[in-house]
Design a protein around this motif. Structure first.
Motif, PDB file in Angstrom:
ATOM      1  N   CYS A 113      38.272  19.788  10.649  1.00  0.00           N
ATOM      2  CA  CYS A 113      37.193  19.413  11.567  1.00  0.00           C
ATOM      3  C   CYS A 113      36.631  20.662  12.249  1.00  0.00           C
ATOM      4  O   CYS A 113      35.410  20.790  12.413  1.00  0.00           O
ATOM      5  N   LEU A 114      37.502  21.575  12.648  1.00  0.00           N
ATOM      6  CA  LEU A 114      37.048  22.831  13.247  1.00  0.00           C
ATOM      7  C   LEU A 114      36.210  23.629  12.250  1.00  0.00           C
ATOM      8  O   LEU A 114      35.221  24.261  12.623  1.00  0.00           O
ATOM      9  N   ALA A 115      36.582  23.570  10.966  1.00  0.00           N
ATOM     10  CA  ALA A 115      35.800  24.254   9.932  1.00  0.00           C
ATOM     11  C   ALA A 115      34.397  23.654   9.847  1.00  0.00           C
ATOM     12  O   ALA A 115      33.407  24.385   9.682  1.00  0.00           O
ATOM     13  N   VAL A 116      34.302  22.351   9.977  1.00  0.00           N
ATOM     14  CA  VAL A 116      32.990  21.693   9.957  1.00  0.00           C
ATOM     15  C   VAL A 116      32.166  22.145  11.166  1.00  0.00           C
ATOM     16  O   VAL A 116      30.975  22.456  11.044  1.00  0.00           O
ATOM     17  N   ILE A 117      32.799  22.218  12.336  1.00  0.00           N
ATOM     18  CA  ILE A 117      32.090  22.656  13.548  1.00  0.00           C
ATOM     19  C   ILE A 117      31.600  24.100  13.370  1.00  0.00           C
ATOM     20  O   ILE A 117      30.464  24.423  13.722  1.00  0.00           O
ATOM     21  N   ARG A 118      32.437  24.968  12.785  1.00  0.00           N
ATOM     22  CA  ARG A 118      32.010  26.353  12.532  1.00  0.00           C
ATOM     23  C   ARG A 118      30.796  26.379  11.604  1.00  0.00           C
ATOM     24  O   ARG A 118      29.854  27.151  11.820  1.00  0.00           O
ATOM     25  N   THR A 119      30.802  25.536  10.585  1.00  0.00           N
ATOM     26  CA  THR A 119      29.692  25.487   9.647  1.00  0.00           C
ATOM     27  C   THR A 119      28.431  24.968  10.321  1.00  0.00           C
ATOM     28  O   THR A 119      27.335  25.489  10.100  1.00  0.00           O
ATOM     29  N   LEU A 120      28.572  23.951  11.160  1.00  0.00           N
ATOM     30  CA  LEU A 120      27.417  23.440  11.897  1.00  0.00           C
ATOM     31  C   LEU A 120      26.841  24.519  12.816  1.00  0.00           C
ATOM     32  O   LEU A 120      25.623  24.644  12.942  1.00  0.00           O
ATOM     33  N   CYS A 121      27.709  25.283  13.442  1.00  0.00           N
ATOM     34  CA  CYS A 121      27.243  26.362  14.325  1.00  0.00           C
ATOM     35  C   CYS A 121      26.462  27.414  13.561  1.00  0.00           C
ATOM     36  O   CYS A 121      25.584  28.075  14.122  1.00  0.00           O
ATOM     37  N   ALA A 122      26.759  27.574  12.273  1.00  0.00           N
ATOM     38  CA  ALA A 122      26.074  28.569  11.450  1.00  0.00           C
ATOM     39  C   ALA A 122      24.684  28.112  11.028  1.00  0.00           C
ATOM     40  O   ALA A 122      23.892  28.908  10.548  1.00  0.00           O
ATOM     41  N   SER A 123      24.361  26.852  11.255  1.00  0.00           N
ATOM     42  CA  SER A 123      23.064  26.313  10.869  1.00  0.00           C
ATOM     43  C   SER A 123      22.030  26.587  11.958  1.00  0.00           C
ATOM     44  O   SER A 123      22.265  26.328  13.133  1.00  0.00           O
ATOM     45  N   SER A 124      20.868  27.085  11.554  1.00  0.00           N
ATOM     46  CA  SER A 124      19.831  27.394  12.547  1.00  0.00           C
ATOM     47  C   SER A 124      19.293  26.140  13.220  1.00  0.00           C
ATOM     48  O   SER A 124      18.801  26.201  14.338  1.00  0.00           O
ATOM     49  N   SER A 125      19.392  24.982  12.563  1.00  0.00           N
ATOM     50  CA  SER A 125      18.857  23.757  13.162  1.00  0.00           C
ATOM     51  C   SER A 125      19.733  23.228  14.288  1.00  0.00           C
ATOM     52  O   SER A 125      19.332  22.315  15.004  1.00  0.00           O
ATOM     53  N   THR A 126      20.917  23.794  14.466  1.00  0.00           N
ATOM     54  CA  THR A 126      21.788  23.342  15.556  1.00  0.00           C
ATOM     55  C   THR A 126      21.863  24.342  16.702  1.00  0.00           C
ATOM     56  O   THR A 126      22.639  24.141  17.634  1.00  0.00           O
ATOM     57  N   ASP A 127      21.074  25.386  16.651  1.00  0.00           N
ATOM     58  CA  ASP A 127      21.138  26.432  17.677  1.00  0.00           C
ATOM     59  C   ASP A 127      21.095  25.883  19.105  1.00  0.00           C
ATOM     60  O   ASP A 127      21.825  26.339  19.973  1.00  0.00           O
ATOM     61  N   GLN A 128      20.233  24.895  19.358  1.00  0.00           N
ATOM     62  CA  GLN A 128      20.088  24.383  20.721  1.00  0.00           C
ATOM     63  C   GLN A 128      21.258  23.505  21.152  1.00  0.00           C
ATOM     64  O   GLN A 128      21.375  23.170  22.321  1.00  0.00           O
ATOM     65  N   PHE A 129      22.120  23.126  20.199  1.00  0.00           N
ATOM     66  CA  PHE A 129      23.206  22.202  20.519  1.00  0.00           C
ATOM     67  C   PHE A 129      24.580  22.828  20.406  1.00  0.00           C
ATOM     68  O   PHE A 129      25.583  22.146  20.516  1.00  0.00           O
ATOM     69  N   VAL A 130      24.633  24.131  20.179  1.00  0.00           N
ATOM     70  CA  VAL A 130      25.928  24.811  20.104  1.00  0.00           C
ATOM     71  C   VAL A 130      26.589  24.771  21.474  1.00  0.00           C
ATOM     72  O   VAL A 130      27.760  24.425  21.597  1.00  0.00           O
ATOM     73  N   TYR A 131      25.830  25.091  22.508  1.00  0.00           N
ATOM     74  CA  TYR A 131      26.337  25.054  23.877  1.00  0.00           C
ATOM     75  C   TYR A 131      25.606  23.942  24.629  1.00  0.00           C
ATOM     76  O   TYR A 131      24.552  23.493  24.195  1.00  0.00           O
ATOM     77  N   PRO A 132      26.143  23.503  25.760  1.00  0.00           N
ATOM     78  CA  PRO A 132      25.435  22.464  26.525  1.00  0.00           C
ATOM     79  C   PRO A 132      23.976  22.862  26.790  1.00  0.00           C
ATOM     80  O   PRO A 132      23.674  24.031  27.013  1.00  0.00           O
ATOM     81  N   VAL A 133      23.093  21.877  26.725  1.00  0.00           N
ATOM     82  CA  VAL A 133      21.658  22.116  26.903  1.00  0.00           C
ATOM     83  C   VAL A 133      21.395  22.647  28.309  1.00  0.00           C
ATOM     84  O   VAL A 133      21.908  22.122  29.296  1.00  0.00           O
TER      85      VAL A 133
END
Length: 172
Positions: free
Chosen positions: A78-98
């Motif tokens: 699951c942590l690997a999935v989160i790392r992969t999501l963080c690497a996606s430019s479309s999730t940049d605004q959701f990596v940290y709290p808005v």
């Protein structure tokens, strides 16, 4: 939720541990070199200085999603999935709290705000909690909760006005 987790694990094994390839295969898409390069570039490490002025060790860009080597395999994946999501430019605004300064009204519009940071910290705590008991049935509940939290992020993006940059990122 358990079936999805098990299906993803099978994809990860067939991809020989390549997280990006497993995610793309899981969603029925072919992995492109662009995706692979972006994921590799985001995992760059930077030097961390300690309080005494010495530079030592390395720290990944998203330390909240670092692997918990002693944690159960499901949580590590699951942590690997989160790392992969963080690497996606479309999730940049959701990596940290808005940031409410950048997006006024977000916390008034969204009922359950969450971020990949929140999910990563939750997984790390669970990984440490279950490090000595990898067979605890509560682990599957943690994985299901992570899935729900990721879906909440998607719902939150759709909830925000589509004229907002955040709303437009949800469509990607």
């Amino acid at each position: 939720a358990k079936a999805d987790a098990m299906r993803f694990l099978a994809k990860l094994e067939s991809a020989k541990g390549d997280e990006a390839a497993a995610i793309m295969e899981f969603y029925g898409k072919k992995k492109t070199n662009k995706v692979a390069n972006k994921a590799a570039n985001r995992k760059t490490a930077s030097k961390v200085s300690s309080g005494d002025g010495e530079v030592g060790g390395t720290k990944t860009e998203y330390d909240f999603s670092e692997d918990t080597p002693l944690g159960p395999d499901l949580l590590r994946r699951c942590l690997a999935v989160i790392r992969t999501l963080c690497a996606s430019s479309s999730t940049d605004q959701f990596v940290y709290p808005v940031d409410p300064q950048l997006y006024p009204g977000y916390y008034e519009t969204v009922m359950n705000p969450t971020s990949l940071y929140d999910i990563g910290k939750f997984l790390q705590e669970a990984g440490n909690k279950f490090s000595s008991n990898h067979d605890d049935p509560e682990i599957e509940e943690v994985v299901a909760k992570v899935g729900r939290k990721v879906r909440i992020i998607v719902q939150n993006t759709l909830c925000v006005n589509s004229s907002n940059n955040i709303g437009n990122s949800a469509e990607e």
